[in-house]
Design a protein around this motif. Structure first.
Motif, PDB file in Angstrom:
ATOM      1  N   SER A 356       0.837  -1.197   0.000  1.00  0.00           N
ATOM      2  CA  SER A 356       0.000   0.000   0.000  1.00  0.00           C
ATOM      3  C   SER A 356       0.872   1.247   0.000  1.00  0.00           C
ATOM      4  CB  SER A 356      -0.912   0.015   1.221  1.00  0.00           C
ATOM      5  OG  SER A 356      -0.171   0.377   2.386  1.00  0.00           O
ATOM      6  N   MET A 357       0.283   2.396  -0.294  1.00  0.00           N
ATOM      7  CA  MET A 357       1.050   3.641  -0.331  1.00  0.00           C
ATOM      8  C   MET A 357       1.681   3.956   1.016  1.00  0.00           C
ATOM      9  SD  MET A 357      -1.832   6.681  -0.336  1.00  0.00           S
ATOM     10  CE  MET A 357      -2.446   6.355  -1.980  1.00  0.00           C
ATOM     11  N   TRP A 358       0.969   3.655   2.116  1.00  0.00           N
ATOM     12  CA  TRP A 358       1.492   3.970   3.446  1.00  0.00           C
ATOM     13  C   TRP A 358       2.633   3.013   3.812  1.00  0.00           C
ATOM     14  CZ3 TRP A 358      -3.730   3.101   2.387  1.00  0.00           C
ATOM     15  CH2 TRP A 358      -4.492   4.276   2.242  1.00  0.00           C
ATOM     16  N   ASP A 359       2.485   1.753   3.454  1.00  0.00           N
ATOM     17  CA  ASP A 359       3.516   0.786   3.780  1.00  0.00           C
ATOM     18  C   ASP A 359       4.734   0.955   2.888  1.00  0.00           C
ATOM     19  OD1 ASP A 359       2.101  -0.816   5.879  1.00  0.00           O
ATOM     20  OD2 ASP A 359       0.671  -1.039   4.257  1.00  0.00           O
ATOM     21  N   THR A 360       4.517   1.372   1.644  1.00  0.00           N
ATOM     22  CA  THR A 360       5.658   1.667   0.768  1.00  0.00           C
ATOM     23  C   THR A 360       6.461   2.837   1.327  1.00  0.00           C
ATOM     24  OG1 THR A 360       4.494   0.844  -1.201  1.00  0.00           O
ATOM     25  CG2 THR A 360       6.344   2.342  -1.561  1.00  0.00           C
ATOM     26  N   LEU A 361       5.758   3.858   1.789  1.00  0.00           N
ATOM     27  CA  LEU A 361       6.433   5.014   2.380  1.00  0.00           C
ATOM     28  C   LEU A 361       7.298   4.593   3.559  1.00  0.00           C
ATOM     29  CD1 LEU A 361       6.815   8.107   2.407  1.00  0.00           C
ATOM     30  CD2 LEU A 361       4.802   8.232   3.911  1.00  0.00           C
ATOM     31  N   ASN A 362       6.800   3.664   4.363  1.00  0.00           N
ATOM     32  CA  ASN A 362       7.539   3.211   5.539  1.00  0.00           C
ATOM     33  C   ASN A 362       8.776   2.390   5.171  1.00  0.00           C
ATOM     34  OD1 ASN A 362       5.812   4.429   7.376  1.00  0.00           O
ATOM     35  ND2 ASN A 362       4.475   2.644   7.506  1.00  0.00           N
ATOM     36  N   GLN A 382      -8.421   6.551   4.334  1.00  0.00           N
ATOM     37  CA  GLN A 382      -8.355   5.100   4.193  1.00  0.00           C
ATOM     38  C   GLN A 382      -9.733   4.465   4.314  1.00  0.00           C
ATOM     39  OE1 GLN A 382      -5.717   4.024   7.405  1.00  0.00           O
ATOM     40  NE2 GLN A 382      -3.898   4.179   6.122  1.00  0.00           N
ATOM     41  N   CYS A 383      -9.919   3.379   3.563  1.00  0.00           N
ATOM     42  CA  CYS A 383     -11.084   2.528   3.817  1.00  0.00           C
ATOM     43  C   CYS A 383     -10.908   1.889   5.187  1.00  0.00           C
ATOM     44  CB  CYS A 383     -11.183   1.420   2.763  1.00  0.00           C
ATOM     45  SG  CYS A 383     -11.554   1.987   1.092  1.00  0.00           S
ATOM     46  N   GLY A 517      -7.557  -0.098   1.673  1.00  0.00           N
ATOM     47  CA  GLY A 517      -6.893   0.731   0.673  1.00  0.00           C
ATOM     48  C   GLY A 517      -7.380   2.162   0.763  1.00  0.00           C
ATOM     49  N   PRO A 518      -6.987   3.011  -0.182  1.00  0.00           N
ATOM     50  CA  PRO A 518      -7.366   4.426  -0.144  1.00  0.00           C
ATOM     51  C   PRO A 518      -8.867   4.625  -0.391  1.00  0.00           C
ATOM     52  CG  PRO A 518      -5.498   4.047  -1.618  1.00  0.00           C
ATOM     53  CD  PRO A 518      -6.082   2.717  -1.303  1.00  0.00           C
ATOM     54  N   SER A 543      -3.382   0.996  -4.299  1.00  0.00           N
ATOM     55  CA  SER A 543      -3.088   2.397  -3.978  1.00  0.00           C
ATOM     56  C   SER A 543      -2.797   3.217  -5.223  1.00  0.00           C
ATOM     57  CB  SER A 543      -1.887   2.482  -3.029  1.00  0.00           C
ATOM     58  OG  SER A 543      -2.239   2.044  -1.738  1.00  0.00           O
ATOM     59  N   THR A 544      -2.927   2.615  -6.387  1.00  0.00           N
ATOM     60  CA  THR A 544      -2.606   3.294  -7.636  1.00  0.00           C
ATOM     61  C   THR A 544      -3.764   3.188  -8.617  1.00  0.00           C
ATOM     62  OG1 THR A 544      -1.619   1.328  -8.666  1.00  0.00           O
ATOM     63  CG2 THR A 544      -0.176   2.697  -7.322  1.00  0.00           C
TER      64      THR A 544
END
Length: 579
Positions: A356-362, A382-383, A517-518, A543-544
């Motif tokens: 996910s976008m948040w986990d990729t950022l981390n 977020q959902c 997801g978003p 996330s995309t």
């Protein structure tokens, strides 16, 4: 199309009794799952075998083996790229994997599919990827699901005419007229919505060749055939579907509730938040002559297996139990990944994150990511999360015409996105004998992305508060199952009982706050593209763009794969699969 939902590795779900389970994964590796407490807490998995992925480098390293990641990796392998997929868990597939317990094969994710066996330009994106990989997916076909709504209970059939009978009985004559008006407006738009195959899209200017020039004649033809009014309506394909409903003057409560339900099943938002193009595609799949729904005879894991076969066929590699601890960035470029065990895997061309976008950022060093990009991700809504109930039980006493899918709506007034309100139930053994022992049924019931994470935040797994909340929040699932299966069903007779909570998702799927997801609404914001501020780092998955759902994540994986090869390679692939 596919209903959107996920669940983590099943071996960590709450079990009904204390026992030791020995089973074999699809790769043939022996695992041991042991429940250490009498109250049925999550099961820890101990696996003695390890997997080697060969050389510690690849052209492209893909983080995560969800549907999006596998589609991306499979196509890259088909493009003759050296690709390595790294999966943290001991089973591939992410949200879509299947798991075995005592002879029962459970779906952990998607169970409502259509278009899996279609071919050509208008096919489901996942079907196009499987076609490109030369993989077939045997499916059982069916055409209906049971619906339990405040107005009554009925068997809802897909197709152009059957739903009218349900409307005549449970709604009003005005609902019948409005549904016809909606079909008349939406179905002609499907030609435009489906004129551009997702597999033709790429993330650079080469799209002018692989998509725009290649398909502009068919797109122009569809506009001409629709006439001025249809062409005007097609302009709304990238706007919320509610705008089409409003423009048609549709006000019948049942129709609007029903469309909200379909939207929510497809993308996690109501009709005011979903792109019209997504809904138009779904209407074309479900309400045209001769349409049907499909279930892979080996479950959602059969989809994963087919993608992995395609990956291996073209030389791609998959490594399980390979936890990516960080994405390595050097001089502003993603150069590989570092595993939890300290091993560095070099990516010669690109890193693709299916997280996910948040986990990729981390996974990224903060200094390598612009602050504005970080803030955009942190502020993306977020959902919510899920509650899941997996059951294995004897079919004796259960009616023979049970059917695979059941949808329970407790209260329209609360909205389909309200917590504890809509329950989805899948009984795949009703159409596929491969997923349960003889004379048995396998069942998956869940709250579809409506379980608030904040109810669970801060609770300690194993605590009495956690166990009590599980019992309380799962009760709506049990009641829905009892309603759908009838008096022949008894809780105490279930041979397997598994309950999953949002904390289960957060821990074992490594999903930020256990989210699906978003929660991005059409018309207000758009799903991010596949590039990032970090050079050579790409993202695919929910996330995309195009968003949430199996067809969408398959398309996202394909877009990234296409973007990493030349236009000529991409064009040759489109020629090879006839689109």
């Amino acid at each position: 199309m596919a209903t959107r939902h996920f669940v983590p590795n099943p071996n960590i779900f709450q079990l009904s009794t204390t026992y030791t389970l020995r089973s074999r994964t699809r790769s043939g590796r022996r695992i041991k799952a042991q429940n250490s407490s009498k109250n049925g807490e999550e099961v820890e998995v101990e696996e003695k075998s390890k997997r080697s992925f060969g050389k510690a480098e690849a052209d492209v390293v893909v983080v995560g083996s969800g549907i999006g990641g596998l589609c991306c990796a499979g196509l890259l392998a088909r493009y003759q790229q050296d690709v390595l997929v790294l999966e943290s868990h001991d089973l591939p597939g992410g949200a879509a994997h299947s798991f075995h317990i005592n002879g029962y094969k459970f779906d952990s994710g998607p169970s409502l599919f259509s278009g899996l066996q279609s071919r050509g330009p208008q096919a489901n994106p996942l079907a196009q990827v499987l076609d490109a990989l030369g993989e077939k997916l045997p499916c059982a076909n069916y055409d209906s699901w049971m619906v339990y709504v405040p107005e009554g209970e009925f068997l809802s059939r897909i197709g152009p005419t059957e739903f009218f009978k349900d409307l005549e009985k449970y709604a009003t004559p005005n609902a019948v007229r409005e549904w016809q008006k909606l079909l008349d407006a939406v179905l002609p738009l499907s030609a435009a919505a489906m004129a551009l195959p997702p597999l033709s899209i790429r993330g650079d200017w080469g799209v002018l060749s692989t998509a725009a020039a290649r398909y502009s004649p068919s797109l122009l033809k569809s506009f001409i055939e629709m006439g001025p009014q249809g062409a005007l309506g097609a302009a709304k394909l990238l706007r919320p579907f509610s705008e089409i409903i409003d423009s048609l003057g549709l006000r019948d409560p049942f129709i609007r509730n029903w469309v909200d339900l379909l939207s929510f099943l497809l993308a996690g938002v109501k009709s005011n938040g979903i792109l019209s193009a997504e809904m138009v595609y779904m209407f074309a799949e479900w309400y045209r002559p001769g349409c049907c729904l499909e279930y892979p005879i080996h479950g959602s894991g059969g989809v994963v297996d087919a993608l992995i076969r395609g990956l291996h066929k073209f030389g791609g590699r998959l490594s399980l139990r390979s936890h990516v601890d960080k994405i390595v960035v050097e001089n502003g470029r993603a150069t590989g990944v570092k595993l939890r065990n300290g091993k560095f895997i070099r990516a010669k061309k690109a890193v693709v994150s299916n997280a996910s976008m948040w986990d990729t950022l981390n996974l990224l060093p903060r200094e390598a990511v612009p602050r504005a990009y970080q803030e955009r991700i942190k502020t993306t809504p977020q959902c919510e999360s899920f509650m899941h109930l997996h059951l294995g039980f004897d079919a004796e006493g259960i009616r023979e015409d049970l059917g695979i899918h059941h949808i329970v709506v407790n209260d329209w007034k609360r909205g389909v996105d309200a917590d504890q309100n809509v329950v989805l139930i899948s009984v795949p053994s009703a159409v596929s004998p491969h997923v349960a022992p003889p004379g048995k049924h396998v069942l998956h019931a869940y709250l579809p992305g409506t379980e608030p994470f904040q109810l669970w935040q801060g609770l300690e797994r194993g605590s009495s508060a956690y166990r009590n909340l599980k019992r309380e929040r799962a009760e709506v699932l049990w009641r829905a199952v009892e309603r759908a299966l009838g008096p022949g069903f008894r809780r105490e007779k279930c041979e397997v009982k598994l309950v999953g909570s949002p904390l289960t998702h957060q821990r074992f799927l490594r999903r930020n706050r256990g989210t699906y997801g978003p929660a991005i609404e059409a018309g207000k914001a758009s799903f991010p593209g596949h590039t990032t501020p970090v050079s050579r780092l790409f993202c695919c998955g929910d996330s995309t763009f195009p968003g949430i759902g199996v067809p969408a994540v398959a398309a996202s994986g394909a877009i990234v794969a296409n973007s990493l090869v030349s236009v000529s390679q991409h064009s040759r692939l489109l020629d090879a699969i006839g689109i």
